[in-house]
Write an enzyme that holds these catalytic residues in place. Structure first.
Site, PDB file in Angstrom:
ATOM      1  N   ASP A 386       0.793  -1.228   0.000  1.00  0.00           N
ATOM      2  CA  ASP A 386       0.000   0.000   0.000  1.00  0.00           C
ATOM      3  C   ASP A 386       0.821   1.272   0.000  1.00  0.00           C
ATOM      4  O   ASP A 386       0.346   2.315  -0.451  1.00  0.00           O
ATOM      5  CB  ASP A 386      -0.957   0.002   1.191  1.00  0.00           C
ATOM      6  N   TYR A 471     -10.397  -1.092   0.620  1.00  0.00           N
ATOM      7  CA  TYR A 471     -10.314  -1.157   2.079  1.00  0.00           C
ATOM      8  C   TYR A 471     -10.086   0.208   2.710  1.00  0.00           C
ATOM      9  O   TYR A 471      -9.393   1.061   2.158  1.00  0.00           O
ATOM     10  CB  TYR A 471      -9.199  -2.108   2.523  1.00  0.00           C
ATOM     11  N   HIS A 522      -4.061  -9.278   5.998  1.00  0.00           N
ATOM     12  CA  HIS A 522      -3.665  -7.881   6.190  1.00  0.00           C
ATOM     13  C   HIS A 522      -2.468  -7.852   7.132  1.00  0.00           C
ATOM     14  O   HIS A 522      -2.477  -8.526   8.166  1.00  0.00           O
ATOM     15  CB  HIS A 522      -4.790  -7.059   6.822  1.00  0.00           C
ATOM     16  N   ASP A 529      10.810   3.848  17.643  1.00  0.00           N
ATOM     17  CA  ASP A 529      12.113   4.327  18.108  1.00  0.00           C
ATOM     18  C   ASP A 529      11.950   4.794  19.552  1.00  0.00           C
ATOM     19  O   ASP A 529      11.715   5.968  19.822  1.00  0.00           O
ATOM     20  CB  ASP A 529      12.597   5.462  17.206  1.00  0.00           C
TER      21      ASP A 529
END
Length: 765
Positions: A386, A471, A522, A529
């Site tokens: 995506d 979606y 999916h 971090d």
């Protein structure tokens, strides 16, 4: 009684009635007799006005319209007159594909944030398609300083080891338009007889539309895409309405006139061309299944068949909002952070502080994939990466009262993508505080001592929504009052489908007369971090074990004693946990600073996911998303490893621009600046209840970042939302129980803004 007395009593009665009416009218407004308006709730909490924001967070703010315009003007001037608007660019043209913020180096940002150094230079990253050069390529240029750029630096070779092949570029909207022009005007008329018979074919296919798949081919250099055809249903999703026709379009040539159909698939059989399909149909050799055009009614429509009922519950702030949003910065009495949206990678937050102390430098979405199975070529070969389409690019306006609480704070996003001018997505983010209706913690004691204590479970939420083809992904960053951060995504929208034929039920469930809901997974990848009490951290794994033990007080017996196991993870290989393998139940990053009890201050990573199996490594496309191999991986943080994926991986997964396994090089992770890479996902086998579209309930995954000995006690112990009373105290008294004061403090009416909608065609603004 005399007549005079009767008249006197009647007069008194009239006077009394008049007086009562006057008293009642005194409580009415003078605007026509309506009831007096209740006191409106304050819009800003008086005790914290004005709220202060750390101005140092500006390095993470997305580019403003003025900055985007300045960059585009600079590029137009310096790249020459051959630059074409990407909205109109053909493959043989030069165009600016995108412009977005170039994130600053962490060292420079921290020097500014923590030590008062100068702010990092603001720069933009521009991606240029050079289709008009003798050797077409894609280049990445850093432009700065903003807001008045004076230089651009080509970083393509520095970042990717060489020029980027042109065939890796994402597909422009104009390229899709040219493909549709080819299909509907040049190709489909060759099979008009069949299409009239099966699918109510109209001139140039006006009742049909296409849906792309990806990857585009079978090897590096290919640009051949399977397109499925569906009924074009106005006002309803076309995705569950395939007609059974799929076309393999080769669109690698720079001249659209040279594009061709390589293969045709129709209702279970392959053909060399639409002409061959039409000839065999005319000869009676094609077994045609008539697919009705179901229109927009019934269960296919998202429009409810029942009238609106009573208004659903509404949350409001009786004493004003307890947080503030200024630009890209959010702050409350507990939390402060900066948020933004990567055009391709999606939502991200920076400089996350709890009670003034940084706990994370960056938490961001990196990538999302949807991997399908089926018995048609389009369904069996589809794996959407995506980020190539644009998780940020395809964000949508948030609908007040549905996507977010009605009274949330809404924030716009400015972008420059496939255009020569910046555009604005209205209401791209929402920020809200929410009472979860669940205590953060509580205890009711009836033993020995009688008391109740608890904390109201409120959370601060930042949300955005991306609609990627069929979606819709809802992205949440949730901040809890005990220092925990929750990151999750919810999947909704329409399922993808294929024409049902043959052994279709091996690949999903039938959800319509001719519709197969195709099985898929999916997965999303996140960068975490953490800076736990400083930059230098260690990764620890803890779990449980049952150990056979002699019963100390009765040695002739044995017991299974539960104890904790602890292990320091010293290398990247040790801290890479394969999906489906054994992962420690407690994994946390810790500093070498201890809390009051002698334990290292840490933050635990707790993943909530039920991901499907990863794509086998034997697959030739698996290298494009090798992060999917791992449930969790911890690596040294490096500026040259900013992201686990690349927008160029979708169209050349066979030779990916970024391969995440390169990040895991078995370097030490002891006492280093560390990044945790988290995968969360789920398997979806579509079923009848996915019609009309998929619900969020049960389709949410993500992870928590939870304090683990980071504090000396639960920080919510000091929460102003705490409730405590003992036996013998009057729990209905305000001075004992703040909730007893709600009849006084919450008797205001919230300011309800007029409903508004950010629009549908914002990309054309």
């Amino acid at each position: 009684m005399t007549q005079k007395t009767t008249l006197v009593l009647l007069a008194l009665a009239v006077i009394t009635i008049f007086a009562l009416v006057c008293v009642l009218l005194a409580g009415r407004s003078g605007d026509g007799g309506g009831l007096s308006q209740p006191l409106h709730c304050p819009s800003v909490l008086p005790s914290v006005q004005p709220r202060t924001h750390p101005s140092q967070s500006q390095p993470f703010a997305d580019l403003s319209p003025e900055e985007l315009t300045a960059v585009m003007s600079f590029l137009t001037k310096h790249l020459g007159p051959g630059l074409v608007d990407a909205a109109q660019a053909r493959p043989s043209d030069n165009c600016v594909f995108s412009v977005e913020l170039q994130l600053p180096a962490k060292a420079a940002a921290l020097a500014h944030l923590d030590r008062g150094g100068p702010p990092p230079v603001r720069e933009a990253l521009a991606i240029i398609f050079f289709g008009g050069q003798p050797k077409p390529n894609v280049s990445e240029l850093v432009v700065g300083p903003l807001p008045h750029p004076s230089y651009m630096r080509d970083v393509t070779v520095e970042r990717h080891g060489g020029p980027l092949p042109y065939y890796r570029r994402p597909v422009l909207d104009r390229e899709y338009q040219d493909i549709e022009e080819m299909i509907f005007h040049r190709e489909l008329p060759q099979a008009s007889g069949l299409l009239h018979h099966c699918c109510f074919y109209k001139h140039q296919g006006q009742n049909l539309l296409t849906m792309t798949t990806a990857p585009r081919g079978l090897q590096s250099g290919d640009r051949a895409t399977w397109f499925g055809l569906y009924y074009n249903l106005s006002g309803a999703g076309f995705y569950p309405h395939p007609i059974g026709l799929e076309l393999l379009i080769d669109h690698k040539a720079l001249d659209p006139a040279l594009w061709t159909i390589q293969k045709v698939f129709y209702q279970g059989r392959y053909y060399e061309s639409l002409t061959q399909l039409e000839d065999q149909f005319e000869a009676g050799l094609v077994n045609v299944v008539l697919v009705p055009n179901n229109g927009t009614g019934g269960s296919w429509s998202l429009k409810s068949s029942v009238p609106p009922g009573p208004a659903p519950p509404l949350q409001f702030h009786p004493q004003g909002p307890r947080f503030s949003v200024q630009g890209s910065q959010v702050s409350s009495s507990l939390w402060a952070f900066s948020f933004g949206l990567g055009a391709f990678s999606g939502p991200r937050i920076f400089d996350i502080r709890f009670q003034g102390e940084r706990v994370a430098y960056e938490i961001s979405v990196q990538e999302a994939i949807a991997l399908y199975g089926g018995n048609s070529p389009a369904s069996m070969s589809t794996c959407y990466v995506d980020g190539s389409f644009g998780i940020g690019k395809y964000s949508t306006p948030l609908i007040r009262g549905v996507d977010c609480p009605y009274l949330a704070t809404y924030v716009d996003w400015h972008f420059l993508l496939e255009s020569q001018a910046p555009k604005t997505l209205r209401d791209a983010f929402c920020v809200f505080e929410q009472n979860q209706g669940l205590p953060l913690r509580r205890h009711h004691s009836d033993f020995y001592s009688h008391y109740f204590g608890g904390v109201v479970g409120t959370v601060l939420v930042v949300r955005s929504v991306s609609t990627l083809l069929n979606y819709d992904y809802i992205w949440d960053m949730v901040f809890h009052p005990n220092g925990a951060i929750e990151v999750k995504f919810h999947a909704t929208g329409y399922i993808s489908s294929a024409f049902f034929f043959g052994a279709g039920e091996k690949f999903g469930n039938r959800v319509g007369a001719h519709t197969l809901g195709t099985v898929h997974t999916h997965s999303a990848h996140f960068k975490v971090d953490l800076d736990v009490a400083g930059l230098k951290n260690w990764a620890w794994a803890e779990d449980m074990a049952f150990v056979p033990t002699i019963v100390p007080w009765q040695p002739e017996y044995q017991m299974q004693r539960l104890q904790v196991t602890r292990k320091l993870l010293e290398t990247e290989e040790e801290a890479a946990f394969p999906l489906g393998g054994a992962t420690p139940r407690y994994l946390y990053l810790a500093s070498n600073h201890s809390n009051k009890w002698g334990h290292r201050r840490g933050y635990r990573i707790q993943i909530l996911s039920f991901a499907g199996k990863p794509l086998p490594q034997e697959s030739p496309i698996e290298k494009a998303f090798t992060w999917g191999r791992y449930h969790l991986a911890v690596t040294q943080r490096k500026e040259e490893e900013p992201s686990s994926s690349s927008i160029f991986n979708q169209n050349d997964p066979w030779t990916p621009t970024v391969n995440f396994t390169d990040f895991i090089s078995n370097e030490t992770i002891a006492g280093e600046d560390l990044v945790a890479w988290v995968t969360a996902g789920f398997l979806h086998i579509p079923h009848a209840e996915d019609i009309p579209n998929t619900v969020t309930a049960g389709n949410s995954v993500g992870f928590f970042l939870r304090p683990y000995n980071f504090f000396d006690e639960d920080p919510s112990f000091h929460s102003a939302d705490s409730i405590y009373f003992r036996e013998g105290q009057d729990a209905t008294a305000c001075e004992v129980n703040p909730l007893a004061c709600l009849s006084q403090t919450a008797t205001c009416a919230p300011e309800i803004p007029a409903f508004s909608h950010g629009g549908f065609a914002y990309r054309d603004n």
